[in-house]
Design a protein around this motif. Structure first.
Motif, PDB file in Angstrom:
ATOM      1  N   VAL A 134      13.735   0.426 -11.146  1.00 14.92           N
ATOM      2  CA  VAL A 134      12.557   0.416 -12.244  1.00 14.92           C
ATOM      3  C   VAL A 134      11.489  -0.370 -10.877  1.00 14.92           C
ATOM      4  CG1 VAL A 134      14.086  -0.391 -14.380  1.00 14.92           C
ATOM      5  CG2 VAL A 134      12.950  -2.122 -12.965  1.00 14.92           C
ATOM      6  N   ARG A 135       9.723  -0.269 -11.583  1.00 15.59           N
ATOM      7  CA  ARG A 135       9.488  -0.264 -10.252  1.00 15.59           C
ATOM      8  C   ARG A 135       7.973  -0.356 -11.362  1.00 15.59           C
ATOM      9  NH1 ARG A 135       5.499   3.056  -5.381  1.00 15.59           N
ATOM     10  NH2 ARG A 135       5.795   1.359  -4.010  1.00 15.59           N
ATOM     11  N   PRO A 136       8.114  -1.661 -12.188  1.00 17.84           N
ATOM     12  CA  PRO A 136       6.581  -1.530 -13.479  1.00 17.84           C
ATOM     13  C   PRO A 136       5.716  -1.744 -12.604  1.00 17.84           C
ATOM     14  CG  PRO A 136       7.956  -3.441 -12.965  1.00 17.84           C
ATOM     15  CD  PRO A 136       8.563  -2.481 -12.161  1.00 17.84           C
ATOM     16  N   GLU A 137       5.243  -2.616 -11.786  1.00 14.21           N
ATOM     17  CA  GLU A 137       4.021  -2.486 -11.103  1.00 14.21           C
ATOM     18  C   GLU A 137       3.321  -1.303 -10.243  1.00 14.21           C
ATOM     19  OE1 GLU A 137       3.087  -6.424 -10.774  1.00 14.21           O
ATOM     20  OE2 GLU A 137       3.217  -6.828 -12.843  1.00 14.21           O
ATOM     21  N   GLY A 138       4.418  -0.435  -9.590  1.00 11.41           N
ATOM     22  CA  GLY A 138       4.350   0.265  -8.776  1.00 11.41           C
ATOM     23  C   GLY A 138       4.804  -0.734  -7.300  1.00 11.41           C
ATOM     24  N   SER A 139       5.102  -1.430  -7.789  1.00 10.15           N
ATOM     25  CA  SER A 139       4.959  -2.269  -5.972  1.00 10.15           C
ATOM     26  C   SER A 139       6.485  -2.624  -6.127  1.00 10.15           C
ATOM     27  CB  SER A 139       4.362  -3.297  -5.171  1.00 10.15           C
ATOM     28  OG  SER A 139       4.591  -4.002  -4.736  1.00 10.15           O
ATOM     29  N   VAL A 140       6.664  -3.574  -6.053  1.00 11.81           N
ATOM     30  CA  VAL A 140       8.568  -3.954  -6.227  1.00 11.81           C
ATOM     31  C   VAL A 140       9.853  -3.008  -6.954  1.00 11.81           C
ATOM     32  CG1 VAL A 140      10.114  -5.677  -6.860  1.00 11.81           C
ATOM     33  CG2 VAL A 140       8.364  -6.472  -5.531  1.00 11.81           C
ATOM     34  N   LEU A 157      19.609   7.813  -3.758  1.00 13.36           N
ATOM     35  CA  LEU A 157      19.758   7.642  -5.119  1.00 13.36           C
ATOM     36  C   LEU A 157      18.297   7.565  -5.760  1.00 13.36           C
ATOM     37  CD1 LEU A 157      21.537   4.456  -4.578  1.00 13.36           C
ATOM     38  CD2 LEU A 157      21.819   6.680  -5.444  1.00 13.36           C
ATOM     39  N   ILE A 158      17.355   7.378  -5.402  1.00 19.06           N
ATOM     40  CA  ILE A 158      15.996   7.553  -6.598  1.00 19.06           C
ATOM     41  C   ILE A 158      15.233   7.450  -5.980  1.00 19.06           C
ATOM     42  CG2 ILE A 158      16.082   5.590  -7.262  1.00 19.06           C
ATOM     43  CD1 ILE A 158      15.629   6.204 -10.126  1.00 19.06           C
ATOM     44  N   TYR A 159      13.741   8.223  -6.316  1.00 21.92           N
ATOM     45  CA  TYR A 159      12.529   8.430  -5.690  1.00 21.92           C
ATOM     46  C   TYR A 159      11.459   7.683  -6.734  1.00 21.92           C
ATOM     47  CZ  TYR A 159       7.760  10.222  -4.390  1.00 21.92           C
ATOM     48  OH  TYR A 159       6.299  11.322  -4.323  1.00 21.92           O
ATOM     49  N   PHE A 160      10.285   6.873  -6.618  1.00 24.99           N
ATOM     50  CA  PHE A 160       9.387   6.187  -6.972  1.00 24.99           C
ATOM     51  C   PHE A 160       8.235   6.868  -6.353  1.00 24.99           C
ATOM     52  CE2 PHE A 160      11.325   3.530 -10.641  1.00 24.99           C
ATOM     53  CZ  PHE A 160      12.365   3.089 -10.053  1.00 24.99           C
ATOM     54  N   GLN A 161       7.280   7.673  -7.282  1.00 23.12           N
ATOM     55  CA  GLN A 161       5.972   7.694  -7.102  1.00 23.12           C
ATOM     56  C   GLN A 161       5.383   6.624  -7.848  1.00 23.12           C
ATOM     57  OE1 GLN A 161       3.653   8.190  -4.519  1.00 23.12           O
ATOM     58  NE2 GLN A 161       4.466   9.688  -3.927  1.00 23.12           N
ATOM     59  N   GLY A 168       0.567  -1.341   0.074  1.00 20.96           N
ATOM     60  CA  GLY A 168       0.009   0.091  -0.452  1.00 20.96           C
ATOM     61  C   GLY A 168       0.452   1.134  -0.083  1.00 20.96           C
ATOM     62  N   HIS A 169       1.471   0.967  -0.072  1.00 21.67           N
ATOM     63  CA  HIS A 169       3.390   2.506   0.437  1.00 21.67           C
ATOM     64  C   HIS A 169       3.720   2.799  -1.260  1.00 21.67           C
ATOM     65  CE1 HIS A 169       4.732   2.508   4.721  1.00 21.67           C
ATOM     66  NE2 HIS A 169       3.434   2.154   4.749  1.00 21.67           N
ATOM     67  N   THR A 170       2.860   4.075  -1.637  1.00 16.35           N
ATOM     68  CA  THR A 170       2.862   4.504  -3.207  1.00 16.35           C
ATOM     69  C   THR A 170       4.633   5.239  -3.335  1.00 16.35           C
ATOM     70  OG1 THR A 170       2.153   6.569  -2.545  1.00 16.35           O
ATOM     71  CG2 THR A 170       0.876   4.771  -2.850  1.00 16.35           C
ATOM     72  N   ALA A 171       5.252   5.163  -2.252  1.00 14.62           N
ATOM     73  CA  ALA A 171       6.348   5.697  -2.603  1.00 14.62           C
ATOM     74  C   ALA A 171       7.605   5.319  -2.290  1.00 14.62           C
ATOM     75  CB  ALA A 171       6.571   7.171  -1.450  1.00 14.62           C
ATOM     76  N   SER A 224       6.821   4.508   2.056  1.00 16.78           N
ATOM     77  CA  SER A 224       6.632   5.298   2.320  1.00 16.78           C
ATOM     78  C   SER A 224       5.006   5.525   2.298  1.00 16.78           C
ATOM     79  CB  SER A 224       7.235   6.650   2.603  1.00 16.78           C
ATOM     80  OG  SER A 224       6.485   7.727   3.384  1.00 16.78           O
ATOM     81  N   PRO A 225       4.530   6.106   2.924  1.00 11.11           N
ATOM     82  CA  PRO A 225       2.307   6.734   2.296  1.00 11.11           C
ATOM     83  C   PRO A 225       2.531   7.665   1.545  1.00 11.11           C
ATOM     84  CG  PRO A 225       1.793   6.071   4.798  1.00 11.11           C
ATOM     85  CD  PRO A 225       3.978   5.931   4.529  1.00 11.11           C
TER      86      PRO A 225
END
Lengths: 115, 116
Positions: B68-74, B46-50, B28-31, B95-96
């Motif tokens: 990479v974070r292709p499906e928004g999780s792993v 290094l890098i931040y994904f939202q 459930g954490h998007t960040a 993080s949420p």
């Protein structure tokens, strides 16, 4: 750019001694300030935080006050225990200037508490 | 509940090889963040994904590093043509959705990478 400076360690204390670990920061905005702790063999954990000037963060007997006038966020504890032995990191995040909320860390201070 | 997990916990590779480091964030954490911690130093961003997109990759040291974070999780951090200077502990945090001034990043135990 923004930065965090911590006192160098290691800091060695006897049990029940008073602890201060100094932290100062440089930031052009209005950062949030954090202390993270890393116990031996474990990951980083948030210890306490403060989001605006004069706020005091506290947890597990540790305290730190956000001092904008001295750009400091010193960590204190009145009576340390052997179990407090760990590496302590001061960090900041400036969400107004940086929408990623990334953390900028100091270099860490190792605390060793002897029985 | 389950925290942030990282695999492998240790990775030894030879100079010039390719490596992949994996991060499983809290559900459930998007960040999601990657940091690198060299010996005796604090973690460096290094890098931040939202979600699925890399919203800030300003900390990647050069084009040998990619994530990479292709499906928004792993997420997977990929390092090509590894160099001895890449040896460090690579930390992942989640993080949420960041909002306001009150949030927390939850860190994984890290992957210790050694390049020989």
């Amino acid at each position: 750019g923004d930065s965090v400076t911590q006192m160098e360690g290691p800091v060695t204390l006897s049990e029940e001694a008073f602890l201060t670990i100094n932290c100062t920061y440089t930031a052009t905005g209005y950062p949030s300030l954090f202390w993270y702790v890393q116990y031996p063999g474990e990951g980083l954990q948030l210890l306490l935080k403060a989001t605006k000037a004069d706020d005091k963060g506290s947890n597990k007997g540790f305290e730190a006050t956000y001092r904008k006038e001295t750009t400091s966020f010193h960590l204190e504890k009145g009576s340390v225990q052997v179990s407090d032995s760990a590496v302590y990191f001061c960090a900041l995040s400036d969400p107004v200037r940086d929408s990623s909320y990334k953390l900028i860390f100091g270099s860490g201070t190792r605390l060793l508490v002897r029985p | 509940g389950a925290g942030v997990s990282q695999t492998p916990s240790n990775k030894v590779t030879e100079k010039g090889k390719y490596v992949e480091l994996r991060c499983d964030p809290i559900s459930g954490h998007t960040a999601l963040y990657w940091y690198r911690q060299s010996l005796g130093q604090g973690p460096e961003f290094l890098i931040y994904f939202q979600g699925t997109g890399a919203a800030d990759d300003s900390g990647l040291p050069n084009d040998r590093f990619f994530a990479v974070r292709p499906e928004g999780s792993v997420s997977t951090l990929k390092i090509q043509r590894t160099e001895r200077g890449d040896s460090a502990v690579y930390l992942c945090a989640s993080s949420p959705l960041p909002s306001g001034y009150s949030y927390e990043q939850y860190f994984g135990p890290g992957t210790r990478l050694t390049v020989t």
